[in-house]
Design a protein around this motif. Sequence first.
Motif, mmCIF file in Angstrom:
data_model
loop_
_atom_site.group_PDB
_atom_site.id
_atom_site.type_symbol
_atom_site.label_atom_id
_atom_site.label_comp_id
_atom_site.label_asym_id
_atom_site.label_seq_id
_atom_site.Cartn_x
_atom_site.Cartn_y
_atom_site.Cartn_z
ATOM 1 N N SER A 80 0.870 -1.171 0.000
ATOM 2 C CA SER A 80 0.000 0.000 0.000
ATOM 3 C C SER A 80 0.907 1.221 0.000
ATOM 4 N N ALA A 81 0.348 2.357 -0.363
ATOM 5 C CA ALA A 81 1.136 3.583 -0.333
ATOM 6 C C ALA A 81 1.599 3.889 1.088
ATOM 7 N N VAL A 117 -0.420 0.450 -6.608
ATOM 8 C CA VAL A 117 -0.308 1.561 -5.654
ATOM 9 C C VAL A 117 0.948 2.392 -5.842
ATOM 10 N N ALA A 119 2.280 4.327 -8.248
ATOM 11 C CA ALA A 119 2.210 5.694 -8.773
ATOM 12 C C ALA A 119 1.700 6.672 -7.728
ATOM 13 N N ASP A 120 0.699 6.278 -6.949
ATOM 14 C CA ASP A 120 0.177 7.156 -5.909
ATOM 15 C C ASP A 120 1.236 7.430 -4.845
ATOM 16 N N ALA A 121 2.038 6.410 -4.529
ATOM 17 C CA ALA A 121 3.099 6.591 -3.539
ATOM 18 C C ALA A 121 4.145 7.581 -4.040
ATOM 19 N N ALA A 123 3.633 9.978 -6.256
ATOM 20 C CA ALA A 123 3.005 11.301 -6.360
ATOM 21 C C ALA A 123 2.939 12.018 -5.011
ATOM 22 N N ALA A 124 2.881 11.256 -3.909
ATOM 23 C CA ALA A 124 2.772 11.860 -2.587
ATOM 24 C C ALA A 124 4.047 12.554 -2.144
ATOM 25 N N THR A 165 2.560 0.009 -15.822
ATOM 26 C CA THR A 165 2.962 0.537 -14.520
ATOM 27 C C THR A 165 4.053 1.578 -14.662
ATOM 28 N N LYS A 168 2.547 4.762 -15.880
ATOM 29 C CA LYS A 168 1.764 5.446 -14.847
ATOM 30 C C LYS A 168 2.670 6.130 -13.833
ATOM 31 N N GLN A 172 4.189 10.936 -13.063
ATOM 32 C CA GLN A 172 4.379 11.751 -11.861
ATOM 33 C C GLN A 172 5.677 12.542 -12.005
#
Length: 410
Positions: A80-81, A117, A119-121, A123-124, A165, A168, A172
């Motif tokens: 998970s992120a 997950v 890409a979201d990690a 981006a954060a 992946t 994606k 970022q």
Amino acid sequence: MSIQLLHGARLFDGHRFHEQSGLLIENGKIIRLVEAGNDQGQSWPENTQIIDLQGGILAPGFIDAQVNGGGGVMLNDGPSAELMFTIAAGHRPYGTTSLLPTLITDTGAVTANAMAVAADAVAADKGVAGLHLEGPHLAPTKKGAHLAELMRPVAADDIKAMIATAEKIGTQKTGTEKTGCLVVTIAAEQITPDQVRELAEGGVIVSIGHSDCSYEEAMQRFDAGARGVTHLFNAMSQFGHRAPNLVGAALDHPAVWGGIIADGHHVEPAALRVALRAKRGEGRLFFVTDAMSLVGSGRDTFQLNGRTIQRIEGGYCPKLVLEDGKTLAGSDLDMASAIRYGMAKLDLSTEEALRMATSYPAAFLKLTDRGVLAPNKRADLVWLDDQCHVKATWIAGQGQNFDQNQDQAL
């Protein structure tokens, strides 16, 4: 965010030292280096925060391309992120400001979840720079601590998912700078040169590892676009005078990069010294930790795929082994310790040891926005004492102090 002027330390820009110089940063980016003497008589904007570091070394933040865990968790625990952020936070006190959480060979569902997950990690912007998949496309004969029953060849659907992946994660970014990446460790036996070429052209960084391949097989994959090798010497066919194998190919191919685990357990220092002298071409050797969950956790054991991994004290740093007491299972290494080991045991200058944790891994990963101190690059920084112990770090200009004797605001 106010402008900050950091000065009073030796400045290492990712390539060389600048004596009595400073660094001007604003909004998470480097404005410029203030060379020695050029700050005299200058008037800075009234909101400039001037920080006198009073010694030590200010360098780019460390970049770790292979981190299985940290802060008490493993990526395999359930990707998970938030879990990736925990790993990054566990390594930050040791100077790492960018890392690739690394998934060890696991089921298809767990692997797909990690890819979903990532890409979201990234981006954060909390220290995660991408994802490293170490498996399941490895050779059972060189399984190491991985589960051989989950290993298999690369299929067309795998290639499609990896490229998607990578694309994606690659979105970022800011401007033309690349800020995230996907690395996949694959055995030469489990992938064809054409498949390597397809992945490389799709933006995936292919690293050959956990492989019993020949020199010729390795060179074919390198020529097709494989960019590196995973933990040189470990879990791969060894160098022989009539069969150079994967180790020989990695040292001989000029475009190939190689991660090394410099902990005194994975490879004898004499072998690493020879490899460092032998490596030719633009590709270089660089430090990775291959760290497990115990880094930054204070614990002595953890579970991996239902097996207990234990820490054994001794040597330059502790080692991690399976229940048989012999099979290495990742490391208990942090990046600052690797740098100190490089200087103490591998005959590396301070400059070269720092390059192997900053500009070299950035080049391997094609992360063009970090790894050096230059205008418009990220203000990802580490402040070290003269023995290369970490005093503070900055991620995108946000400082965090790890020196109990240093209480000034960062």
